[in-house]
Design an enzyme around this catalytic site. Structure first.
Site, PDB file in Angstrom:
ATOM      1  N   LYS A  61       0.796  -1.227   0.000  1.00 35.15           N
ATOM      2  CA  LYS A  61       0.000   0.000   0.000  1.00 35.15           C
ATOM      3  C   LYS A  61       0.833   1.286   0.000  1.00 35.15           C
ATOM      4  CE  LYS A  61      -4.400  -1.347   0.200  1.00 35.15           C
ATOM      5  NZ  LYS A  61      -5.478  -0.837  -0.664  1.00 35.15           N
ATOM      6  N   SER A 316       0.469 -10.138  -0.586  1.00 37.54           N
ATOM      7  CA  SER A 316       0.226  -8.698  -0.501  1.00 37.54           C
ATOM      8  C   SER A 316       0.603  -8.047   0.821  1.00 37.54           C
ATOM      9  CB  SER A 316      -1.247  -8.398  -0.792  1.00 37.54           C
ATOM     10  OG  SER A 316      -2.087  -9.073   0.128  1.00 37.54           O
TER      11      SER A 316
END
Length: 423
Positions: A61, A316
């Site tokens: 992110k 992720s």
């Protein structure tokens, strides 16, 4: 607000993703693309893991957040930014603002794991004011947008924005740069869709033969439902367990990209995700959060078609809270058929429980939960019993023994409303 709308509606491009990769070099790690010997042997193919769990903030992110925030004009930087997040986007915004000297107001759901909350505070330092509000990301999002409008600040969306998508898309460039051979399958986790939209844009231009498969949690299939309906769908309810990917609505810009470019979307049950988390930890010494396990969990569904192929799975993030370990183990055991709950009505006489232990339980069965209330005015007293089996195949034998010894019971695993209330 005008600036956000203009940028959001412009086209995501490969050239901008390449520019973003240079912009991010100062703050983002180029995470490794590693072989998985265990998974290679299990699925008879070559599997490489893109390890964004090793990123600066332990998730991808930071890429999108920094890419957008670093391009704000002087007035926007002075006014500060606002974001809503289930945890990982918040950390990316916090670190970006700390690096750039920009103030941020960050909104997160109240159930956000404490580990993620503490990380946001650590990365943001004095630049961040943190608000915990609502039960879901969508609740936090509404509060964040209201705060942003009231204070004339710039909103940094977690996934539905051109510059966010282009920042996340830099992962695709790194994968293609580091892969020693052509990639047959690319598995990408999907929540709001920013990561998938960015990586898919790269691959459909530079590696069009690669099959890009999005992976969603079964309890929050926002992209799956939207593709089925041909438009963005808002889910009525979601399972919030996979907090990094559990959103009620896919990003509108992301959907416009993915509906035509992604090859397929599959869903994975939350219990299977939990089993994958434990396997990655026990067998590979890789710590992942639930969203980080999505793509590896999906390999089981694809095992027949990926034999002999080259597969990349994007890991992720690794922002998991150790306090969730027992819940993860419980969900994994339930999914694997090793944990079973019953309401057992024992005769109210001495020795009834002893007979149950001696005659009904098998040699590998273990009582892991037991609640009993003796009621003298009744012939039978109900007990809530949780049994962990050594093998899933032992379950039928257990039921036969309960029936043969005339045990009165009610099986709870299949009665989700009652199960969730009691367990």
């Amino acid at each position: 607000m005008a600036m956000e709308a203009e940028v959001k509606n412009s086209q995501v491009s490969l050239s901008n993703i390449k520019t973003a990769s240079f912009r991010l070099k100062a703050v983002v790690k180029e995470t490794p693309l590693t072989d998985s010997i265990r998974l290679n042997e299990r699925y008879d193919c070559k599997i490489m893991l893109k390890r964004e769990d090793l990123q600066t903030v332990r998730s991808y992110k930071i890429r999108g957040a920094y890419n957008m925030i670093s391009q704000l004009d002087e007035e926007q930087q002075k006014s500060g930014v606002v974001c809503a997040s289930a945890g990982n986007h918040a950390q990316g915004v916090a670190m970006s603002c700390s690096q750039l000297g920009i103030k941020a107001a960050i909104f997160m759901p109240e159930p956000t794991p404490g580990q993620k909350v503490n990380q946001v505070k650590m990365f943001g330092k004095d630049n961040v004011e943190l608000f915990l509000t609502g039960d879901t990301f969508d609740d936090a999002y509404k509060h964040a947008r209201h705060y942003c409008d009231q204070n004339n600040m710039t909103f940094i969306p977690p996934f539905d924005h051109k510059e966010i998508i282009e920042g996340q898309g830099t992962i695709g460039l790194e994968i293609l740069q580091d892969s020693p051979e052509e990639i047959d399958y690319l598995l990408v986790p999907v929540g709001g869709g920013g990561l998938a939209a960015g990586i898919t844009t790269v691959f459909k231009t530079l590696s069009p033969k690669t099959k890009v498969i999005g992976v969603e949690p079964l309890g929050a299939p926002s992209l799956t439902k939207s593709i089925e309906e041909g438009e963005v769908v808002t889910l009525d309810k979601i399972d919030k367990f996979v907090d990094g990917a559990a959103v009620k609505q896919i990003g509108s810009l992301n959907f416009e990209i993915l509906k035509d470019k992604i090859d397929r979307v599959i869903t994975v049950p939350e219990g299977q995700i939990c089993s994958t988390i434990l396997n990655l930890y026990n067998d590979d010494a890789i710590i992942v959060e639930p969203a980080g396990a999505l793509t590896v969990a999906a390999l089981e569904q694809l095992k027949d078609e990926i034999k002999g192929k080259t597969v990349v799975a994007v890991i992720s993030g690794s922002n998991n809270d150790i306090t969730r370990t027992e819940e993860i183990k419980e969900r994994a055991l339930l999914y694997e058929g090793l944990m079973h709950y019953f309401i057992v009505r024992f005769p109210q006489r001495a020795g009834a429980l002893r007979e149950f232990l001696t005659n009904v339980l098998g040699p590998g069965d273990d009582i892991v939960h037991f609640e009993y209330s003796k009621k003298n005015n009744r012939e039978q007293g109900p007990a809530l019993v949780g049994l962990e089996l050594k093998q899933a195949s032992d379950f039928n034998g257990l039921l036969k023994r309960m029936d043969s010894y005339n045990i009165t019971y009610e099986y709870l695993n299949e009665k989700q409303d009652l199960f969730q209330y009691l367990i």
